[in-house]
Design a protein around this motif. Structure first.
Motif, PDB file in Angstrom:
ATOM      1  N   TYR A   5      -3.060   6.001 -12.852  1.00 26.20           N
ATOM      2  CA  TYR A   5      -2.482   6.034 -11.510  1.00 26.20           C
ATOM      3  C   TYR A   5      -3.394   5.388 -10.480  1.00 26.20           C
ATOM      4  N   GLU A   6      -2.779   4.595  -9.619  1.00 27.60           N
ATOM      5  CA  GLU A   6      -3.544   3.848  -8.620  1.00 27.60           C
ATOM      6  C   GLU A   6      -3.668   4.597  -7.292  1.00 27.60           C
ATOM      7  N   TYR A   7      -2.624   5.293  -6.895  1.00 22.72           N
ATOM      8  CA  TYR A   7      -2.602   5.932  -5.571  1.00 22.72           C
ATOM      9  C   TYR A   7      -2.619   7.447  -5.704  1.00 22.72           C
ATOM     10  N   TRP A   8      -3.364   8.080  -4.812  1.00 26.15           N
ATOM     11  CA  TRP A   8      -3.521   9.533  -4.855  1.00 26.15           C
ATOM     12  C   TRP A   8      -3.431  10.141  -3.465  1.00 26.15           C
ATOM     13  N   GLY A   9      -2.877  11.351  -3.417  1.00 24.21           N
ATOM     14  CA  GLY A   9      -2.903  12.119  -2.189  1.00 24.21           C
ATOM     15  C   GLY A   9      -4.173  12.935  -2.098  1.00 24.21           C
ATOM     16  N   GLN A  10      -4.286  13.686  -1.018  1.00 25.99           N
ATOM     17  CA  GLN A  10      -5.488  14.483  -0.766  1.00 25.99           C
ATOM     18  C   GLN A  10      -5.437  15.853  -1.433  1.00 25.99           C
TER      19      GLN A  10
ATOM     20  N   ALA B  42       5.881  10.065   0.418  1.00 28.76           N
ATOM     21  CA  ALA B  42       5.310   8.762   0.066  1.00 28.76           C
ATOM     22  C   ALA B  42       5.714   7.708   1.076  1.00 28.76           C
ATOM     23  N   SER B  43       4.749   6.991   1.570  1.00 33.60           N
ATOM     24  CA  SER B  43       5.042   5.865   2.445  1.00 33.60           C
ATOM     25  C   SER B  43       4.717   4.581   1.694  1.00 33.60           C
ATOM     26  N   GLY B  44       5.403   3.510   2.043  1.00 31.48           N
ATOM     27  CA  GLY B  44       5.207   2.283   1.310  1.00 31.48           C
ATOM     28  C   GLY B  44       6.204   2.187   0.169  1.00 31.48           C
ATOM     29  N   TYR B  45       6.173   1.064  -0.519  1.00 32.42           N
ATOM     30  CA  TYR B  45       7.134   0.830  -1.589  1.00 32.42           C
ATOM     31  C   TYR B  45       6.429   0.230  -2.793  1.00 32.42           C
TER      32      TYR B  45
ATOM     33  N   GLN C  24       0.845  -1.185   0.000  1.00 27.47           N
ATOM     34  CA  GLN C  24       0.000   0.000   0.000  1.00 27.47           C
ATOM     35  C   GLN C  24       0.886   1.243   0.000  1.00 27.47           C
ATOM     36  N   VAL C  25       0.516   2.231  -0.799  1.00 25.85           N
ATOM     37  CA  VAL C  25       1.250   3.488  -0.882  1.00 25.85           C
ATOM     38  C   VAL C  25       0.352   4.598  -0.375  1.00 25.85           C
ATOM     39  N   GLN C  26       0.885   5.422   0.512  1.00 24.80           N
ATOM     40  CA  GLN C  26       0.156   6.597   0.983  1.00 24.80           C
ATOM     41  C   GLN C  26       0.936   7.838   0.607  1.00 24.80           C
ATOM     42  N   LEU C  27       0.224   8.855   0.154  1.00 20.41           N
ATOM     43  CA  LEU C  27       0.843  10.068  -0.347  1.00 20.41           C
ATOM     44  C   LEU C  27       0.273  11.273   0.398  1.00 20.41           C
ATOM     45  N   VAL C  28       1.167  12.151   0.865  1.00 21.60           N
ATOM     46  CA  VAL C  28       0.730  13.342   1.586  1.00 21.60           C
ATOM     47  C   VAL C  28       1.429  14.557   0.996  1.00 21.60           C
ATOM     48  N   GLU C  29       0.641  15.459   0.409  1.00 22.51           N
ATOM     49  CA  GLU C  29       1.183  16.666  -0.200  1.00 22.51           C
ATOM     50  C   GLU C  29       1.293  17.794   0.825  1.00 22.51           C
ATOM     51  N   SER C  30       2.222  18.702   0.553  1.00 23.12           N
ATOM     52  CA  SER C  30       2.364  19.914   1.357  1.00 23.12           C
ATOM     53  C   SER C  30       3.035  20.971   0.507  1.00 23.12           C
ATOM     54  N   GLY C  31       3.041  22.202   1.017  1.00 20.99           N
ATOM     55  CA  GLY C  31       3.755  23.270   0.334  1.00 20.99           C
ATOM     56  C   GLY C  31       2.896  24.235  -0.449  1.00 20.99           C
ATOM     57  N   GLY C  32       1.607  23.957  -0.521  1.00 21.00           N
ATOM     58  CA  GLY C  32       0.733  24.882  -1.240  1.00 21.00           C
ATOM     59  C   GLY C  32       0.579  26.189  -0.490  1.00 21.00           C
ATOM     60  N   GLY C  33      -0.025  27.162  -1.147  1.00 21.22           N
ATOM     61  CA  GLY C  33      -0.233  28.448  -0.514  1.00 21.22           C
ATOM     62  C   GLY C  33      -0.684  29.477  -1.519  1.00 21.22           C
ATOM     63  N   SER C  34      -0.642  30.717  -1.087  1.00 28.82           N
ATOM     64  CA  SER C  34      -1.050  31.830  -1.943  1.00 28.82           C
ATOM     65  C   SER C  34       0.162  32.688  -2.269  1.00 28.82           C
ATOM     66  N   VAL C  35       0.345  32.971  -3.539  1.00 24.65           N
ATOM     67  CA  VAL C  35       1.459  33.800  -3.987  1.00 24.65           C
ATOM     68  C   VAL C  35       0.969  34.756  -5.053  1.00 24.65           C
ATOM     69  N   GLN C  36       1.757  35.788  -5.303  1.00 19.96           N
ATOM     70  CA  GLN C  36       1.443  36.691  -6.397  1.00 19.96           C
ATOM     71  C   GLN C  36       2.036  36.150  -7.696  1.00 19.96           C
TER      72      GLN C  36
ATOM     73  N   ALA D  62      15.978   8.853  -1.038  1.00 21.85           N
ATOM     74  CA  ALA D  62      16.323   8.581   0.357  1.00 21.85           C
ATOM     75  C   ALA D  62      15.211   9.042   1.296  1.00 21.85           C
ATOM     76  N   LYS D  63      14.524  10.109   0.904  1.00 21.40           N
ATOM     77  CA  LYS D  63      13.446  10.647   1.737  1.00 21.40           C
ATOM     78  C   LYS D  63      12.073  10.195   1.275  1.00 21.40           C
ATOM     79  N   ASN D  64      12.024   9.414   0.199  1.00 19.66           N
ATOM     80  CA  ASN D  64      10.732   9.001  -0.361  1.00 19.66           C
ATOM     81  C   ASN D  64       9.825  10.201  -0.598  1.00 19.66           C
ATOM     82  N   THR D  65      10.378  11.237  -1.171  1.00 15.46           N
ATOM     83  CA  THR D  65       9.634  12.477  -1.362  1.00 15.46           C
ATOM     84  C   THR D  65       9.733  12.950  -2.809  1.00 15.46           C
ATOM     85  N   LEU D  66       8.587  13.347  -3.324  1.00 18.54           N
ATOM     86  CA  LEU D  66       8.476  13.916  -4.660  1.00 18.54           C
ATOM     87  C   LEU D  66       8.306  15.421  -4.526  1.00 18.54           C
ATOM     88  N   TYR D  67       8.916  16.186  -5.422  1.00 25.65           N
ATOM     89  CA  TYR D  67       8.827  17.635  -5.363  1.00 25.65           C
ATOM     90  C   TYR D  67       8.303  18.203  -6.691  1.00 25.65           C
TER      91      TYR D  67
END
Length: 124
Positions: free
Chosen positions: A111-116, A24-27, A1-13, A72-77
């Motif tokens: 795609y099978e797995y999605w974040g929120q 991403a957790s899981g493999y 099972q893969v779990q995905l958690v996004e962050s970093g959004g916001g408001s910009v000009q 190494a961090k299992n992180t997508l940017y």
């Protein structure tokens, strides 16, 4: 099972920058992608990358957005620069266990797995 958690959004000009992260957790995932959905519009593929480094960008973001991953961090940017009001959307991270062809890498149906999702708002 893969779990995905996004962050970093916001408001910009307009003209500003943001960096989105997807932890991403899981493999077992081989292809990762960023998608976005604006109000009243269909979800679209923004950028995708696989484990051997194949990358696919939407024409609308080429030269402005950069997708990368830290294994190494299992992180997508998603580094977003020169942001425009039309980039305003909810941004989603997605993963699939398969290596997708370049043609299918930005197809949400593959795609099978999605974040929120994380909201990005760009004001003019």
């Amino acid at each position: 099972q893969v779990q995905l958690v996004e962050s970093g959004g916001g408001s910009v000009q307009a003209g500003g920058s943001l960096r989105l992260s997807c932890a991403a957790s899981g493999y077992g995932y081989s292809t990762l992608g960023w998608f976005r959905q604006a109000p009243g519009k269909e979800r679209e593929g923004v950028a995708a990358i696989d484990n051997v480094g194949v990358i696919n960008y939407a024409d609308s973001v080429k030269g402005r957005f950069t997708i990368s991953k830290d294994n190494a961090k299992n992180t997508l940017y998603l580094q977003m620069t020169s942001l425009k009001p039309e980039d305003t959307a909810m941004y989603y991270c997605a993963a699939d266990r398969r290596y997708l062809s370049r043609r299918l890498m930005r197809d949400e149906d593959e795609y099978e797995y999605w974040g929120q999702g994380t909201q990005v708002t760009v004001s003019s």
